[in-house]
Design a protein around this motif. Structure first.
Motif, PDB file in Angstrom:
ATOM      1  N   ARG A  63     -10.715   8.644   1.793  1.00 55.72           N
ATOM      2  CA  ARG A  63      -9.643   9.125   0.911  1.00 55.72           C
ATOM      3  C   ARG A  63      -8.630   8.007   0.639  1.00 55.72           C
ATOM      4  NH1 ARG A  63      -7.235  13.130   3.916  1.00 55.72           N
ATOM      5  NH2 ARG A  63      -8.841  14.588   3.244  1.00 55.72           N
ATOM      6  N   ASP A  64      -8.319   7.229   1.661  1.00 50.65           N
ATOM      7  CA  ASP A  64      -7.361   6.131   1.485  1.00 50.65           C
ATOM      8  C   ASP A  64      -7.922   5.056   0.559  1.00 50.65           C
ATOM      9  OD1 ASP A  64      -4.755   5.022   2.285  1.00 50.65           O
ATOM     10  OD2 ASP A  64      -5.949   3.428   3.174  1.00 50.65           O
TER      11      ASP A  64
ATOM     12  N   ASN B 154     -10.766  10.612   6.124  1.00 47.92           N
ATOM     13  CA  ASN B 154      -9.434  10.102   5.784  1.00 47.92           C
ATOM     14  C   ASN B 154      -9.487   8.661   5.317  1.00 47.92           C
ATOM     15  OD1 ASN B 154      -8.212  12.548   6.442  1.00 47.92           O
ATOM     16  ND2 ASN B 154      -7.810  11.938   8.560  1.00 47.92           N
ATOM     17  N   SER B 155     -10.369   7.868   5.907  1.00 45.96           N
ATOM     18  CA  SER B 155     -10.503   6.461   5.516  1.00 45.96           C
ATOM     19  C   SER B 155     -11.009   6.346   4.084  1.00 45.96           C
ATOM     20  CB  SER B 155     -11.450   5.732   6.470  1.00 45.96           C
ATOM     21  OG  SER B 155     -10.935   5.715   7.786  1.00 45.96           O
TER      22      SER B 155
ATOM     23  N   HIS C 252      -6.482   3.744  -3.187  1.00 45.07           N
ATOM     24  CA  HIS C 252      -6.245   2.348  -3.577  1.00 45.07           C
ATOM     25  C   HIS C 252      -7.013   1.996  -4.852  1.00 45.07           C
ATOM     26  CE1 HIS C 252      -4.513   1.996   0.457  1.00 45.07           C
ATOM     27  NE2 HIS C 252      -3.921   0.902   0.005  1.00 45.07           N
TER      28      HIS C 252
ATOM     29  N   SER D 213       0.826  -1.211   0.000  1.00 39.30           N
ATOM     30  CA  SER D 213       0.000   0.000   0.000  1.00 39.30           C
ATOM     31  C   SER D 213       0.859   1.260   0.000  1.00 39.30           C
ATOM     32  CB  SER D 213      -0.927   0.007   1.219  1.00 39.30           C
ATOM     33  OG  SER D 213      -1.993  -0.900   1.042  1.00 39.30           O
TER      34      SER D 213
ATOM     35  N   THR E 116      -1.668   9.978   0.367  1.00 38.51           N
ATOM     36  CA  THR E 116      -2.925  10.362   1.013  1.00 38.51           C
ATOM     37  C   THR E 116      -2.719  11.353   2.152  1.00 38.51           C
ATOM     38  OG1 THR E 116      -2.804   8.430   2.482  1.00 38.51           O
ATOM     39  CG2 THR E 116      -4.031   8.175   0.413  1.00 38.51           C
TER      40      THR E 116
ATOM     41  N   PRO F  93      -5.435  -1.982   2.605  1.00 39.56           N
ATOM     42  CA  PRO F  93      -5.216  -0.660   3.188  1.00 39.56           C
ATOM     43  C   PRO F  93      -4.867  -0.742   4.669  1.00 39.56           C
ATOM     44  CG  PRO F  93      -7.100  -0.604   1.733  1.00 39.56           C
ATOM     45  CD  PRO F  93      -6.695  -2.051   1.836  1.00 39.56           C
ATOM     46  N   ASP F  94      -4.091   0.227   5.135  1.00 43.08           N
ATOM     47  CA  ASP F  94      -3.558   0.182   6.491  1.00 43.08           C
ATOM     48  C   ASP F  94      -4.651   0.249   7.559  1.00 43.08           C
ATOM     49  OD1 ASP F  94      -0.947  -0.039   5.621  1.00 43.08           O
ATOM     50  OD2 ASP F  94      -0.644   2.130   5.530  1.00 43.08           O
TER      51      ASP F  94
ATOM     52  N   THR G  98      -7.556   2.827   8.155  1.00 36.71           N
ATOM     53  CA  THR G  98      -8.733   2.889   7.287  1.00 36.71           C
ATOM     54  C   THR G  98      -9.886   2.215   8.025  1.00 36.71           C
ATOM     55  OG1 THR G  98      -7.327   2.850   5.331  1.00 36.71           O
ATOM     56  CG2 THR G  98      -9.649   2.310   5.010  1.00 36.71           C
TER      57      THR G  98
END
Length: 333
Positions: free
Chosen positions: A132-133, A129-130, A137, A71, A78, A113-114, A117
């Motif tokens: 956006r991540d 933010n989640s 991806h 990722s 991001t 995703p990390d 998220t």
């Protein structure tokens, strides 16, 4: 049942091929020339893409058709202070080369995703933010020209002291997502909060396919054996979201995650390799109802663990296991 094995991001066999080289925001801000900093970020990202293609060629040489991308292909992609930066024009050729290779050799690739998220969050800024991540991806997979059959795997997230409310919030927030994000998601049980039955219930409510992690299930369960849940998990892979982007004549197989405890006193951490015995027990119990399954190995030794596991599986050829190639087997029901 045909079983294909894959690994996560990094190789312990191929040297100097990290796809996760990065740059911190602190280092970026120290650069006097903003444009020079952007060019440096793009150089690092292109190197990550180049190394990803090297790893895919390594995978092809060893019959590995299942692989999870790092990722961290695009450093700071991001970060909230980099929202005006569009890295994709400078990375177009690198992403296209990866996508063409994946399609040509019919590989199955994914992202995870990390942990930040989190769609179950009660905090609007964390949700923003989640999303956006997840969008980032999706953009990477789209830049590769890959269909929605290539997924982003996530967990439900935190419980915040009220697990039913957190599950409901996840479902509510899921329905707010763009279709392009929804159809690329899979949902996995975790080792501390949402166990496999709870994750399955959310999958059934949303239409998301479930990836069962049998290590997580072992340390966080309601007393069930993992194969007891399998018929219902298998049905989640028949949903329209699960099969988005896959050809009807070649439906996307279900996927599981496998790892082994690091030690008796550290049962949640991942060991270097995979214990073949519990894995085979699970696979044999699902073989009668499962034509194909893909297995993502999450061991510390990455592809090295995959090669060790294949050597261990070769010891069971008189017990119903057939070695098909360097990274897949067949198990007789």
């Amino acid at each position: 049942m045909i079983v294909r094995f894959g690994y996560v991001a990094m190789s312990t066999v191929v040297q100097n091929a990290s796809p996760s080289k990065t740059m911190t925001m602190k280092s970026f801000l120290k650069l006097a020339d903003h444009e020079a900093g952007i060019h440096k970020l793009e150089r690092i990202a292109n190197e990550n893409l180049h190394n990803t293609l090297r790893l895919l060629r390594h995978n092809l040489a060893h019959d590995i058709q299942v692989y999870r991308f790092s990722s961290k292909l695009i450093p700071l992609a991001t970060h909230q202070d980099m929202r005006d930066w569009n890295p994709f024009p400078a990375l177009r050729e690198g992403f296209q080369a990866i996508g063409e290779f994946v399609k040509k050799h019919e590989m199955r690739v994914s992202f995870h995703p990390d942990h930040f998220t989190v769609l179950s969050t009660p905090r609007p800024e964390v949700l923003t933010n989640s999303i956006r991540d997840l969008e980032a991806h999706v953009r990477m997979l789209e830049a590769m020209g890959l269909s929605s059959a290539m997924k982003n795997n996530i967990h439900i997230g935190g419980a915040y002291g009220d697990k039913p409310s957190a599950s409901s919030r996840f479902i509510e927030h899921f329905h707010l997502l763009d279709q392009s994000i929804k159809e690329r998601l899979t949902l996995e049980n975790d080792d501390k909060t949402f166990n496999a039955p709870e994750t399955l219930a959310v999958c059934q409510s949303t239409g998301l396919p479930m990836v069962i992690d049998i290590h997580h299930q072992w340390v966080n369960n309601d007393g069930e054996a993992p194969w007891e849940l399998w018929p219902d998990i298998l049905r989640t892979w028949e949903s329209p979201l699960a099969q988005a982007g896959s050809e009807l004549a070649n439906p996307l197989p279900p996927k599981i995650h496998v790892s082994s405890p690091k030690s008796p006193t550290d049962i949640r951490s991942h060991a270097d390799g995979v214990d073949v015995v519990p894995l085979l027990a699970f696979l044999r119990n699902i073989a009668k109802v499962t034509p194909k399954v893909d297995v993502m190995i999450e061991a510390k030794m990455k592809d090295g663990a995959l090669f060790d596991l294949m050597r261990d599986l070769a010891l069971y050829t008189e017990e119903g296991v057939t070695i098909r190639d360097g990274a897949s087997i067949e198990i007789k029901p």
